[in-house]
Every structure is written in C-alpha cells, then in structure tokens.
Scaffold this motif. Structure first.
Motif, PDB file in Angstrom:
ATOM      1  N   TYR A   1     -33.327 -32.989  11.094  1.00 28.24           N
ATOM      2  CA  TYR A   1     -32.356 -33.687  11.953  1.00 28.24           C
ATOM      3  C   TYR A   1     -31.727 -34.872  11.212  1.00 28.24           C
ATOM      4  N   PHE A   2     -32.572 -35.665  10.554  1.00 32.75           N
ATOM      5  CA  PHE A   2     -32.098 -36.848   9.817  1.00 32.75           C
ATOM      6  C   PHE A   2     -31.035 -36.438   8.794  1.00 32.75           C
ATOM      7  N   ALA A   3     -31.371 -35.450   7.971  1.00 36.01           N
ATOM      8  CA  ALA A   3     -30.438 -35.049   6.907  1.00 36.01           C
ATOM      9  C   ALA A   3     -29.162 -34.432   7.481  1.00 36.01           C
ATOM     10  N   CYS A   4     -29.296 -33.614   8.505  1.00 30.42           N
ATOM     11  CA  CYS A   4     -28.099 -32.964   9.064  1.00 30.42           C
ATOM     12  C   CYS A   4     -27.174 -33.973   9.730  1.00 30.42           C
ATOM     13  N   GLU A   5     -27.754 -34.995  10.381  1.00 33.66           N
ATOM     14  CA  GLU A   5     -26.923 -36.064  10.951  1.00 33.66           C
ATOM     15  C   GLU A   5     -26.179 -36.807   9.837  1.00 33.66           C
ATOM     16  N   LEU A   6     -26.880 -37.064   8.720  1.00 36.16           N
ATOM     17  CA  LEU A   6     -26.240 -37.759   7.593  1.00 36.16           C
ATOM     18  C   LEU A   6     -25.116 -36.911   7.010  1.00 36.16           C
ATOM     19  N   ILE A   7     -25.364 -35.616   6.923  1.00 42.30           N
ATOM     20  CA  ILE A   7     -24.336 -34.706   6.392  1.00 42.30           C
ATOM     21  C   ILE A   7     -23.092 -34.750   7.277  1.00 42.30           C
ATOM     22  N   ASP A   8     -23.281 -34.595   8.569  1.00 41.57           N
ATOM     23  CA  ASP A   8     -22.116 -34.580   9.465  1.00 41.57           C
ATOM     24  C   ASP A   8     -21.375 -35.917   9.460  1.00 41.57           C
ATOM     25  N   ALA A   9     -22.114 -36.997   9.239  1.00 44.30           N
ATOM     26  CA  ALA A   9     -21.480 -38.330   9.273  1.00 44.30           C
ATOM     27  C   ALA A   9     -20.691 -38.635   8.006  1.00 44.30           C
ATOM     28  N   THR A  10     -20.939 -37.879   6.928  1.00 47.14           N
ATOM     29  CA  THR A  10     -20.325 -38.248   5.636  1.00 47.14           C
ATOM     30  C   THR A  10     -19.498 -37.126   4.994  1.00 47.14           C
ATOM     31  N   ALA A  11     -19.467 -35.964   5.605  1.00 51.84           N
ATOM     32  CA  ALA A  11     -18.927 -34.772   4.929  1.00 51.84           C
ATOM     33  C   ALA A  11     -17.470 -34.910   4.480  1.00 51.84           C
ATOM     34  N   ASP A  12     -16.678 -35.680   5.209  1.00 53.92           N
ATOM     35  CA  ASP A  12     -15.272 -35.801   4.801  1.00 53.92           C
ATOM     36  C   ASP A  12     -15.090 -36.770   3.633  1.00 53.92           C
ATOM     37  N   LEU A  13     -16.176 -37.383   3.171  1.00 51.32           N
ATOM     38  CA  LEU A  13     -16.070 -38.447   2.171  1.00 51.32           C
ATOM     39  C   LEU A  13     -16.710 -38.123   0.827  1.00 51.32           C
ATOM     40  N   VAL A  14     -17.429 -37.015   0.720  1.00 51.77           N
ATOM     41  CA  VAL A  14     -18.291 -36.813  -0.455  1.00 51.77           C
ATOM     42  C   VAL A  14     -17.810 -35.658  -1.328  1.00 51.77           C
ATOM     43  N   CYS A  15     -18.322 -35.650  -2.591  1.00 53.21           N
ATOM     44  CA  CYS A  15     -18.044 -34.498  -3.460  1.00 53.21           C
ATOM     45  C   CYS A  15     -19.252 -33.580  -3.549  1.00 53.21           C
ATOM     46  N   ALA A  16     -20.426 -34.046  -3.105  1.00 51.08           N
ATOM     47  CA  ALA A  16     -21.635 -33.212  -3.182  1.00 51.08           C
ATOM     48  C   ALA A  16     -22.753 -33.859  -2.377  1.00 51.08           C
ATOM     49  N   TYR A  17     -23.750 -33.024  -2.044  1.00 49.53           N
ATOM     50  CA  TYR A  17     -25.032 -33.530  -1.537  1.00 49.53           C
ATOM     51  C   TYR A  17     -26.096 -33.193  -2.563  1.00 49.53           C
ATOM     52  N   LYS A  18     -27.105 -34.065  -2.656  1.00 45.91           N
ATOM     53  CA  LYS A  18     -28.159 -33.819  -3.655  1.00 45.91           C
ATOM     54  C   LYS A  18     -29.542 -34.081  -3.058  1.00 45.91           C
ATOM     55  N   PRO A  19     -30.158 -33.074  -2.451  1.00 47.08           N
ATOM     56  CA  PRO A  19     -31.554 -33.246  -2.062  1.00 47.08           C
ATOM     57  C   PRO A  19     -32.454 -33.161  -3.297  1.00 47.08           C
ATOM     58  N   ASN A  20     -33.358 -34.122  -3.418  1.00 49.56           N
ATOM     59  CA  ASN A  20     -34.355 -34.057  -4.488  1.00 49.56           C
ATOM     60  C   ASN A  20     -35.595 -33.383  -3.914  1.00 49.56           C
ATOM     61  N   ILE A  21     -35.998 -32.293  -4.532  1.00 45.56           N
ATOM     62  CA  ILE A  21     -37.049 -31.436  -3.965  1.00 45.56           C
ATOM     63  C   ILE A  21     -38.391 -32.161  -3.834  1.00 45.56           C
ATOM     64  N   ALA A  22     -38.609 -33.216  -4.629  1.00 43.85           N
ATOM     65  CA  ALA A  22     -39.886 -33.945  -4.561  1.00 43.85           C
ATOM     66  C   ALA A  22     -40.157 -34.471  -3.155  1.00 43.85           C
ATOM     67  N   PHE A  23     -39.071 -34.943  -2.504  1.00 49.22           N
ATOM     68  CA  PHE A  23     -39.235 -35.553  -1.182  1.00 49.22           C
ATOM     69  C   PHE A  23     -39.616 -34.517  -0.128  1.00 49.22           C
ATOM     70  N   TYR A  24     -39.383 -33.246  -0.413  1.00 48.63           N
ATOM     71  CA  TYR A  24     -39.706 -32.169   0.525  1.00 48.63           C
ATOM     72  C   TYR A  24     -41.053 -31.532   0.162  1.00 48.63           C
ATOM     73  N   GLU A  25     -41.260 -31.316  -1.131  1.00 49.58           N
ATOM     74  CA  GLU A  25     -42.544 -30.776  -1.591  1.00 49.58           C
ATOM     75  C   GLU A  25     -43.698 -31.660  -1.136  1.00 49.58           C
ATOM     76  N   ALA A  26     -43.419 -32.958  -1.034  1.00 48.08           N
ATOM     77  CA  ALA A  26     -44.468 -33.913  -0.656  1.00 48.08           C
ATOM     78  C   ALA A  26     -45.064 -33.585   0.714  1.00 48.08           C
ATOM     79  N   TYR A  27     -44.335 -32.843   1.545  1.00 47.74           N
ATOM     80  CA  TYR A  27     -44.826 -32.504   2.891  1.00 47.74           C
ATOM     81  C   TYR A  27     -45.210 -31.034   3.019  1.00 47.74           C
ATOM     82  N   GLY A  28     -45.389 -30.363   1.874  1.00 48.12           N
ATOM     83  CA  GLY A  28     -45.874 -28.978   1.908  1.00 48.12           C
ATOM     84  C   GLY A  28     -44.906 -28.035   2.600  1.00 48.12           C
TER      85      GLY A  28
END
Ligand SMILES: O=C(O)c1cc(=O)[nH]c(=O)n1[C@@H]1O[C@H](COP(=O)(O)O)[C@@H](O)[C@H]1O
Length: 282
Positions: free
Chosen positions: A49-76
């Motif tokens: 939810y957090f990331a998708c809200e951020l995406i929708d709030a910024t999509a008209d302004l960015v050239c890319a999104y970059k999730p770093n996998i470490a932050f997700y792997e940390a939660y299995g």
C-alpha cells in the motif's frame, strides 16, 4: 504512451523528453512506515500500500522507480510478495515508467541466467543494477536482453567507495571506476541497453565519467539523505542533450512525512527536486 514492448532506453528517453529526471527509490522499512499505513494491514499489505500510494502520487513527475530488493528480502516471503505486487502495480498503472530492480547482481554466466529469469521474467523489472567484477563475458545473459536495461556500478556513492574504485590501473594509470565506465560504454553496449551508476556524492568523478561515456544513461543515487548536491550533479551528469540522468532519491522522498499526508509530502518533495534539476539543466 509507451507500450510494455518498448525498450528500457526508449521509455527513459520518452520521460527525459518530457523533462523528468527524478527516480523515486522505493526502499520501505516497516518500522518507519506511517501509522496510518500499518493500521489494519499485514506487513505485506502495508509495504504494498505504501509503495503504490507513493507511485500514484509521483507518477507524472518521474523517469523511473527503483525498488531495492534488500528492503523486501529483509521480510522474507511477505516482503518478496509485496515487491512482486508493487512492480506489477506500477507497470499496469503506469506502463510508460520503467522499473529498475536495484539488486546489484552478477555471477558466472549460467548463474546469471537465474538472475535474469528472476528479475526480468518473474518480477518483470525493466532494468537491473549489476556489479562489473566478473567482466563482460559472464554478463552475456543480462546484456543479450535487448529490451532490458543493464546498469553497471562504476563509482558508488558511499564514503568508502574509493578503496577499489579509485585505484589507478593500466598503462594510463586511470582510476578503476573510469576504466569500468569506458569498457561498458565501448565494449558492453552492443545492444544499446547499458547504463552506469555514479554517485551524486562525487561530482568530479561524475564529470569525468560523463566525459568518457558520451550520452550513456547514468543512474545517479546520493541525492537527499546522502547529501549530494543537485546543482553540481546536473552540471556534471547531463549529456549532450541535457538528458542522460536518472537521479535517485529514496528516503528524501518516501519519508518526507510520517503522517497521513505521506503521499502528498512525497509528491511535494518530488516536485521540488524535479524543479531544482530542471533549473540547472542546459
Ligand atoms: O545502485 C544504487 O542505486 C546505489 C548505488 C550507489 O552507489 N549508492 C546508492 O545509494 N544506491 C542505492 O540508492 C538508494 C539510495 O537511497 P537514499 O540514500 O535513501 O536516497 C539505495 O537503494 C541504495 O542502495
């Protein structure tokens, strides 16, 4: 609007043409999420939810999104399921915006086939970060994917990056990061799908890298929480067209507010960074 079949580079160039150079780093830590995000949601749901809200709030302004996998792997499993959902959401909702999986992979050739499958085919990322240590030969599985971006670490933003990257080598006694930059631009880029990482915390090195790689795209992290200077970054990092930069900020944008207005605050921080970048271009 770009379709999903287009290449990473074509997607980027379209965003640059529209004046967008900010890359929002989607690097969530559960402990730091606003209470309003966590309430009534599982960890997987809250990260998503957090990331998708951020995406929708910024999509008209960015050239890319970059999730770093470490932050997700940390939660299995829960974290990895969230990552999969976030990338799928971004690509479905905003197919014109490329998603860079920051995983800093690379191994021997046949092991790289596994990384290629997981990052590009399972997770559906448009580009991946890799390190250059094993050389071009081992990187064939990544480099042969013409539609995907291969973003190679050259000069990283951390304070200790000089230990190896600044070592003077070869007959011209050049720093290693510059040799990496030149080799990637000249010899690795047969399919036009390579880019380099150079940290915003090293504007002189960024300038030298830009000089040897021509208009090759540069992923430039280190703005925001790491203190990189936007004016110096743009001056040193822009290419001959005033493009060529994927300027990442993660914590500086995603934690702009810890309250219910977190998405609007992230948007405001992105607007400010976008304006500052564009003020210094050209
Ligand atoms: O490859 C990267 O993106 C990267 C390379 C580098 O040299 N420095 C660097 O900070 N990064 C990544 O960029 C992001 C920076 O996050 P913030 O410092 O919060 O903006 C993190 O995901 C880092 O792993």
């Amino acid at each position: 609007m770009a379709r999903e079949s287009t290449t990473f580079l074509a997607q980027l160039e379209q965003r640059w043409q529209q004046g967008h150079f900010v890359c929002v780093g989607l690097d969530p830590e559960y402990e730091r999420l606003p209470a309003v995000v966590k309430e009534g949601r599982s960890l997987e749901e809250a990260l998503t939810y957090f990331a998708c809200e951020l995406i929708d709030a910024t999509a008209d302004l960015v050239c890319a999104y970059k999730p770093n996998i470490a932050f997700y792997e940390a939660y299995g499993d829960a974290g990895l399921r969230a990552l999969e959902k976030i990338i799928a959401y971004s690509k479905k909702s905003w197919p014109e915006i490329p998603v860079i999986l920051d995983a800093k992979r690379a191994d021997i050739g046949n092991t790289n086939l596994g990384y290629v499958k997981s990052s590009f085919d399972l997770l559906q990322a448009d580009a991946i970060t890799v390190h250059p240590y094993l050389g071009k030969e081992a990187m064939a599985p990544f480099l042969s994917r013409q539609d995907k971006g291969v973003i190679v670490l050259a000069k990283t933003s951390n304070p200790g990056s000089g230990e190896f990257q600044d070592l003077l080598i070869g007959e011209h006694k050049e720093p290693l990061y510059l040799v990496v930059a030149r080799n990637v631009a000249r010899y690795w880029n047969d399919n036009g799908n390579c880019a380099l990482v150079v940290g915003a915390t090293y504007p002189s090195e960024l300038k030298r890298a830009r000089e040897v790689v021509g208009d090759l795209p540069l992923l430039i992290p280190g703005i925001g929480a790491q203190g990189g200077d936007v004016a110096a970054t743009v001056k040193a990092g822009q290419d001959s067209r005033g493009w060529g930069m994927i300027i990442n900020s993660s914590r500086g944008i995603i934690y702009a507010s810890h309250s219910a207005d977190f998405a609007q605050a992230a948007r405001n921080a992105t607007v400010a960074l976008d304006a500052e970048i564009n003020r210094h271009r050209g």
